[in-house]
Motif scaffolding. Sequence first.
Motif, PDB file in Angstrom:
ATOM      1  N   SER A 169       0.827  -1.210   0.000  1.00  0.00           N
ATOM      2  CA  SER A 169       0.000   0.000   0.000  1.00  0.00           C
ATOM      3  C   SER A 169       0.857   1.253   0.000  1.00  0.00           C
ATOM      4  O   SER A 169       0.536   2.240  -0.672  1.00  0.00           O
ATOM      5  N   ALA A 170       1.957   1.211   0.756  1.00  0.00           N
ATOM      6  CA  ALA A 170       2.839   2.377   0.806  1.00  0.00           C
ATOM      7  C   ALA A 170       3.548   2.596  -0.530  1.00  0.00           C
ATOM      8  O   ALA A 170       3.639   3.730  -1.022  1.00  0.00           O
ATOM      9  N   VAL A 171       4.031   1.514  -1.133  1.00  0.00           N
ATOM     10  CA  VAL A 171       4.768   1.644  -2.396  1.00  0.00           C
ATOM     11  C   VAL A 171       3.833   2.050  -3.533  1.00  0.00           C
ATOM     12  O   VAL A 171       4.249   2.741  -4.474  1.00  0.00           O
ATOM     13  N   GLU A 172       2.577   1.633  -3.451  1.00  0.00           N
ATOM     14  CA  GLU A 172       1.619   2.012  -4.498  1.00  0.00           C
ATOM     15  C   GLU A 172       1.436   3.521  -4.587  1.00  0.00           C
ATOM     16  O   GLU A 172       0.995   4.039  -5.611  1.00  0.00           O
ATOM     17  N   GLY A 173       1.790   4.222  -3.517  1.00  0.00           N
ATOM     18  CA  GLY A 173       1.710   5.674  -3.556  1.00  0.00           C
ATOM     19  C   GLY A 173       2.629   6.285  -4.595  1.00  0.00           C
ATOM     20  O   GLY A 173       2.380   7.397  -5.087  1.00  0.00           O
TER      21      GLY A 173
ATOM     22  N   SER B 295       2.992   5.247  -7.620  1.00  0.00           N
ATOM     23  CA  SER B 295       2.276   5.291  -8.898  1.00  0.00           C
ATOM     24  C   SER B 295       1.286   6.444  -8.949  1.00  0.00           C
ATOM     25  O   SER B 295       0.884   6.870 -10.032  1.00  0.00           O
ATOM     26  N   VAL B 296       0.891   6.939  -7.774  1.00  0.00           N
ATOM     27  CA  VAL B 296       0.018   8.115  -7.744  1.00  0.00           C
ATOM     28  C   VAL B 296       0.803   9.364  -8.130  1.00  0.00           C
ATOM     29  O   VAL B 296       0.304  10.243  -8.840  1.00  0.00           O
ATOM     30  N   ALA B 297       2.060   9.413  -7.672  1.00  0.00           N
ATOM     31  CA  ALA B 297       2.903  10.568  -7.989  1.00  0.00           C
ATOM     32  C   ALA B 297       3.280  10.596  -9.465  1.00  0.00           C
ATOM     33  O   ALA B 297       3.250  11.648 -10.104  1.00  0.00           O
ATOM     34  N   THR B 298       3.629   9.431 -10.008  1.00  0.00           N
ATOM     35  CA  THR B 298       4.005   9.348 -11.419  1.00  0.00           C
ATOM     36  C   THR B 298       3.782   7.925 -11.916  1.00  0.00           C
ATOM     37  O   THR B 298       4.097   6.960 -11.203  1.00  0.00           O
ATOM     38  N   PRO B 299       3.248   7.747 -13.112  1.00  0.00           N
ATOM     39  CA  PRO B 299       3.026   6.391 -13.644  1.00  0.00           C
ATOM     40  C   PRO B 299       4.317   5.657 -13.986  1.00  0.00           C
ATOM     41  O   PRO B 299       4.279   4.468 -14.311  1.00  0.00           O
TER      42      PRO B 299
ATOM     43  N   ILE C 148       6.209  -1.562  -8.920  1.00  0.00           N
ATOM     44  CA  ILE C 148       5.556  -1.604  -7.608  1.00  0.00           C
ATOM     45  C   ILE C 148       5.819  -2.933  -6.904  1.00  0.00           C
ATOM     46  O   ILE C 148       6.295  -2.968  -5.759  1.00  0.00           O
ATOM     47  N   GLN C 149       5.530  -4.030  -7.571  1.00  0.00           N
ATOM     48  CA  GLN C 149       5.706  -5.337  -6.937  1.00  0.00           C
ATOM     49  C   GLN C 149       7.178  -5.683  -6.683  1.00  0.00           C
ATOM     50  O   GLN C 149       7.509  -6.163  -5.586  1.00  0.00           O
ATOM     51  N   PRO C 150       8.095  -5.467  -7.647  1.00  0.00           N
ATOM     52  CA  PRO C 150       9.515  -5.745  -7.340  1.00  0.00           C
ATOM     53  C   PRO C 150      10.045  -4.916  -6.176  1.00  0.00           C
ATOM     54  O   PRO C 150      10.796  -5.433  -5.335  1.00  0.00           O
ATOM     55  N   LEU C 151       9.665  -3.646  -6.103  1.00  0.00           N
ATOM     56  CA  LEU C 151      10.107  -2.808  -4.986  1.00  0.00           C
ATOM     57  C   LEU C 151       9.554  -3.315  -3.660  1.00  0.00           C
ATOM     58  O   LEU C 151      10.261  -3.344  -2.644  1.00  0.00           O
ATOM     59  N   THR C 152       8.294  -3.735  -3.679  1.00  0.00           N
ATOM     60  CA  THR C 152       7.675  -4.266  -2.461  1.00  0.00           C
ATOM     61  C   THR C 152       8.405  -5.515  -1.985  1.00  0.00           C
ATOM     62  O   THR C 152       8.710  -5.662  -0.789  1.00  0.00           O
ATOM     63  N   ILE C 153       8.702  -6.416  -2.912  1.00  0.00           N
ATOM     64  CA  ILE C 153       9.413  -7.652  -2.553  1.00  0.00           C
ATOM     65  C   ILE C 153      10.800  -7.338  -2.006  1.00  0.00           C
ATOM     66  O   ILE C 153      11.243  -7.916  -1.002  1.00  0.00           O
ATOM     67  N   ALA C 154      11.488  -6.397  -2.642  1.00  0.00           N
ATOM     68  CA  ALA C 154      12.835  -6.034  -2.190  1.00  0.00           C
ATOM     69  C   ALA C 154      12.806  -5.447  -0.779  1.00  0.00           C
ATOM     70  O   ALA C 154      13.652  -5.778   0.064  1.00  0.00           O
ATOM     71  N   ILE C 155      11.828  -4.595  -0.510  1.00  0.00           N
ATOM     72  CA  ILE C 155      11.719  -3.989   0.820  1.00  0.00           C
ATOM     73  C   ILE C 155      11.415  -5.048   1.873  1.00  0.00           C
ATOM     74  O   ILE C 155      12.013  -5.065   2.959  1.00  0.00           O
ATOM     75  N   LEU C 156      10.491  -5.961   1.562  1.00  0.00           N
ATOM     76  CA  LEU C 156      10.131  -7.006   2.522  1.00  0.00           C
ATOM     77  C   LEU C 156      11.311  -7.929   2.808  1.00  0.00           C
ATOM     78  O   LEU C 156      11.565  -8.297   3.964  1.00  0.00           O
ATOM     79  N   VAL C 157      12.044  -8.306   1.768  1.00  0.00           N
ATOM     80  CA  VAL C 157      13.224  -9.160   1.970  1.00  0.00           C
ATOM     81  C   VAL C 157      14.249  -8.443   2.839  1.00  0.00           C
ATOM     82  O   VAL C 157      14.832  -9.030   3.767  1.00  0.00           O
ATOM     83  N   GLY C 158      14.461  -7.160   2.558  1.00  0.00           N
ATOM     84  CA  GLY C 158      15.403  -6.393   3.369  1.00  0.00           C
ATOM     85  C   GLY C 158      14.978  -6.291   4.823  1.00  0.00           C
ATOM     86  O   GLY C 158      15.799  -6.419   5.738  1.00  0.00           O
ATOM     87  N   LEU C 159      13.685  -6.095   5.043  1.00  0.00           N
ATOM     88  CA  LEU C 159      13.178  -5.993   6.415  1.00  0.00           C
ATOM     89  C   LEU C 159      13.387  -7.290   7.189  1.00  0.00           C
ATOM     90  O   LEU C 159      13.816  -7.276   8.349  1.00  0.00           O
ATOM     91  N   PHE C 160      13.078  -8.410   6.544  1.00  0.00           N
ATOM     92  CA  PHE C 160      13.226  -9.686   7.246  1.00  0.00           C
ATOM     93  C   PHE C 160      14.695 -10.062   7.445  1.00  0.00           C
ATOM     94  O   PHE C 160      15.034 -10.774   8.393  1.00  0.00           O
ATOM     95  N   LEU C 161      15.573  -9.577   6.586  1.00  0.00           N
ATOM     96  CA  LEU C 161      16.996  -9.874   6.749  1.00  0.00           C
ATOM     97  C   LEU C 161      17.594  -9.174   7.965  1.00  0.00           C
ATOM     98  O   LEU C 161      18.487  -9.712   8.625  1.00  0.00           O
TER      99      LEU C 161
END
Length: 240
Positions: free
Chosen positions: A118-122, A124-128, A134-147
């Motif tokens: 939801s946060a990363v989807e923001g 796409s609101v700023a610029t298409p 969106i999804q690759p960035l979300t996965i990268a952030i989640l992997v980093g958080l769990f690491l």
Amino acid sequence: ALGALGIVYGDIGTSPLYALRECFSGPHRVEPTHDNVLGVLSLVFWALIIVVSVKYLVFVMRADNRGEGGILALMALAMQRKRGEEVKVRPVVVTLGVFGAALLYGDGLITPAISVLSAVEGLSVATPFFEPYIQPLTIAILVGLFLIQRHGTAGIGAIFGPFMMVWFLTLAVLGVKELVQYPAVVWAVSPLQAVKFFLHNQGHGFLVLGAVFLVVTGGEALYADMGHFGWRPIRWAWFV
């Protein structure tokens, strides 16, 4: 308190992002009219007041087990009976405790993905331009958080505390800016707006209430993380 802000309030601090979106664009959405917006905001406000401020911070956090919180600590407290009573209630209490722990595990699996997405989807609101990422960035952030979680609660709190402080300050600044432009939104503080919302939308309004309830997801962390920080920093971070 800054560490508690980074650990405890990371979830509930982002929950309104997807809760409000579901209210106006989900499968049971309502039209974003003036009255509906005020009604939904009133429901959000009072859900936070009743569930977080009153239920958790005033009542639930009193039920600590030697400073520890969480469903298993609550289960242990419930089994502190006389010997005869303990034999009777133990199976029921243990079943409820395991069921509650299972719900917490489910929340731990679902909520991080939804919150970060939801946060990363923001973007796409700023610029298409960011739409395909969106999804690759979300996965990268989640992997980093769990690491980095292996560094423990204290280390994570020290890192994310300042980030959450900036996040909440940003929300406050943007909120004050919009409040100056649209002062009528203050009427959402009145519970009468929520009542009017239900009277107007009737049964459909209760379906929207399911989406509104998403704003309090993460509220259980206030009690579950009490053993890490104690009740004072958690309460102080919320009310201040």
